[in-house]
Write an enzyme that holds these catalytic residues in place. Structure first.
Site, PDB file in Angstrom:
ATOM      1  N   HIS A  40       0.802  -1.228   0.000  1.00 57.54           N
ATOM      2  CA  HIS A  40       0.000   0.000   0.000  1.00 57.54           C
ATOM      3  C   HIS A  40       0.839   1.284   0.000  1.00 57.54           C
ATOM      4  CE1 HIS A  40      -4.598   0.436   0.775  1.00 57.54           C
ATOM      5  NE2 HIS A  40      -4.196   1.165  -0.233  1.00 57.54           N
ATOM      6  N   ASP A  45     -10.010  -1.318   3.357  1.00 53.14           N
ATOM      7  CA  ASP A  45      -8.802  -1.899   3.963  1.00 53.14           C
ATOM      8  C   ASP A  45      -9.143  -2.460   5.352  1.00 53.14           C
ATOM      9  OD1 ASP A  45      -6.082  -2.283   4.880  1.00 53.14           O
ATOM     10  OD2 ASP A  45      -5.438  -0.545   3.724  1.00 53.14           O
ATOM     11  N   HIS A  53      -6.887  -2.311   7.580  1.00 54.12           N
ATOM     12  CA  HIS A  53      -6.021  -1.466   8.421  1.00 54.12           C
ATOM     13  C   HIS A  53      -6.246   0.014   8.128  1.00 54.12           C
ATOM     14  CE1 HIS A  53      -3.996  -5.354   7.508  1.00 54.12           C
ATOM     15  NE2 HIS A  53      -3.883  -5.383   8.830  1.00 54.12           N
ATOM     16  N   ASP A  84      -3.523   2.238   7.958  1.00 53.99           N
ATOM     17  CA  ASP A  84      -2.352   2.710   7.198  1.00 53.99           C
ATOM     18  C   ASP A  84      -2.086   4.190   7.451  1.00 53.99           C
ATOM     19  OD1 ASP A  84      -2.370   0.143   6.201  1.00 53.99           O
ATOM     20  OD2 ASP A  84      -2.895   0.690   4.150  1.00 53.99           O
ATOM     21  N   HIS A 100       4.383   0.698   4.448  1.00 56.77           N
ATOM     22  CA  HIS A 100       3.038   0.337   3.967  1.00 56.77           C
ATOM     23  C   HIS A 100       1.964   0.601   5.026  1.00 56.77           C
ATOM     24  CE1 HIS A 100       3.118  -3.459   6.221  1.00 56.77           C
ATOM     25  NE2 HIS A 100       4.358  -3.576   5.815  1.00 56.77           N
ATOM     26  N   ASP A 117      -7.444  -2.483  -0.640  1.00 62.10           N
ATOM     27  CA  ASP A 117      -6.445  -3.419  -0.147  1.00 62.10           C
ATOM     28  C   ASP A 117      -7.121  -4.793  -0.104  1.00 62.10           C
ATOM     29  OD1 ASP A 117      -4.739  -4.953   1.560  1.00 62.10           O
ATOM     30  OD2 ASP A 117      -3.935  -3.093   2.395  1.00 62.10           O
ATOM     31  N   ASP A 158      -6.623  -7.173   1.673  1.00 66.35           N
ATOM     32  CA  ASP A 158      -6.813  -7.690   3.033  1.00 66.35           C
ATOM     33  C   ASP A 158      -8.122  -7.214   3.672  1.00 66.35           C
ATOM     34  OD1 ASP A 158      -6.316  -5.169   4.284  1.00 66.35           O
ATOM     35  OD2 ASP A 158      -4.178  -5.597   4.478  1.00 66.35           O
ATOM     36  N   GLU A 168      -1.597  -5.134  -2.366  1.00 64.88           N
ATOM     37  CA  GLU A 168      -1.249  -6.114  -1.333  1.00 64.88           C
ATOM     38  C   GLU A 168      -1.458  -7.573  -1.729  1.00 64.88           C
ATOM     39  OE1 GLU A 168       0.080  -5.647   1.989  1.00 64.88           O
ATOM     40  OE2 GLU A 168       0.370  -3.494   1.726  1.00 64.88           O
TER      41      GLU A 168
HETATM   42 MN   LIG Z   1      -3.502  -1.225   3.325  1.00 67.02          MN
END
Ligand SMILES: [Mn+2]
Length: 275
Positions: free
Chosen positions: A81, A101, A103, A105, A118, A205, A207, A250
């Site tokens: 990312h 995402d 997360h 970030d 990232h 992302d 994830d 990612e």
């Molecule tokens: Mn990310």
């Protein structure tokens, strides 16, 4: 093991882009960019990797800029990312951004436990953190926090969460996504990031999706978005005249199981690019 730098080439080898072309999806050109080999070493400190990350983001910035000058619609596939800094610097300001995402970030070097870049691109887009990245092209921040929304967040550290709270950033945490459904939240997020502006982009992302359908990512987090809920909804972006660009990041081919995640990437791009 992150190995996300091998993601784009692995997706080419899995015939993801070739198959998209066969579905009459207009792809003008596919350009692969490679980071400096030294950047692959996970053990080098940020002070040493930063110039490499910066150079790569400049390369990417120039490539996206070129695509925009040719009036083609940019789809950016990472990589981790960190590339979001180069990607979103290339678009004419102002625009809103939806960040899908697990997360946030949104670390700065002061708050990050790992020091991995990232985990920092959102802070950079808001003009925070290392000036080498936060001011990659210009002094002014790429984005105003009020024109930004997260979807799917379920893993974060206190330092970045404090910044996001302080900046009053719209955050659809995973519990809210599960409770209210993406068919409600996506249009709401679009309305939020465009309430002062006429255009928006999306950074996704892999994830954000549940590891059962997306095991091949850099930092898997349980309890994510399901494919059936999300995929049909992605077509709304591609059909929206306010939508300026899409970033998918990612992908880690080393963690993938039977090409599951590569297939998901294909399905995502197919929906977003649907004519
Ligand atoms: Mn990310």
């Amino acid at each position: 093991m992150r190995a996300c730098e091998a993601g784009p080439e692995a997706l080419v080898q899995a015939h993801v882009f070739e198959r998209l072309k066969k579905r009459d999806i207009a792809i003008d050109a596919i350009e692969l960019l490679y980071p400096d080999q030294r950047a692959k070493d996970k053990n080098i400190p940020l002070a040493e990797s930063l110039p490499l990350i910066r150079d790569f983001n400049m390369q990417l910035y120039n490539a996206v800029k070129k695509a925009l000058q040719k009036k083609t619609f940019p789809i950016i596939v990472g990589g981790d990312h960190s590339i979001a800094v180069g990607t979103w610097n290339a678009f004419p300001k102002p625009f809103g951004l939806i960040w899908i995402d697990a997360h946030m970030d949104a670390h700065t070097p002061q708050t990050s436990p790992s020091g991995a870049y990232h985990g920092m691109p959102v802070a950079a887009l808001f003009g925070r953190g290392l000036p080498e990245m936060a001011q990659l092209v210009r002094k002014e921040p790429v984005l105003q926090p009020e024109n930004f929304a997260y979807i799917g967040v379920r893993s974060y550290e206190s330092g970045e969460a404090a910044l996001i709270k302080q900046l009053n950033v719209k955050t659809y945490f995973m519990d809210e996504v599960k409770k209210r459904g993406l068919s409600t939240i996506i249009p709401e997020a679009i309305a939020h990031v465009t309430r002062h502006l006429s255009h928006y982009g999306v950074s996704c992302d892999l994830d954000a999706f549940d590891p059962s359908i997306a095991p091949g990512v850099g930092s898997p987090e349980p309890g994510g978005i399901g494919g059936q809920a999300m995929l049909p909804l992605l077509a709304q972006f591609g059909k929206d005249p306010r939508f300026i660009g899409f970033e998918l990041v990612e992908y880690n081919p080393e963690r993938d199981e039977n090409h599951k995640t590569a297939e998901l990437a294909y399905e995502i791009l197919k929906q977003v690019m649907k004519p």
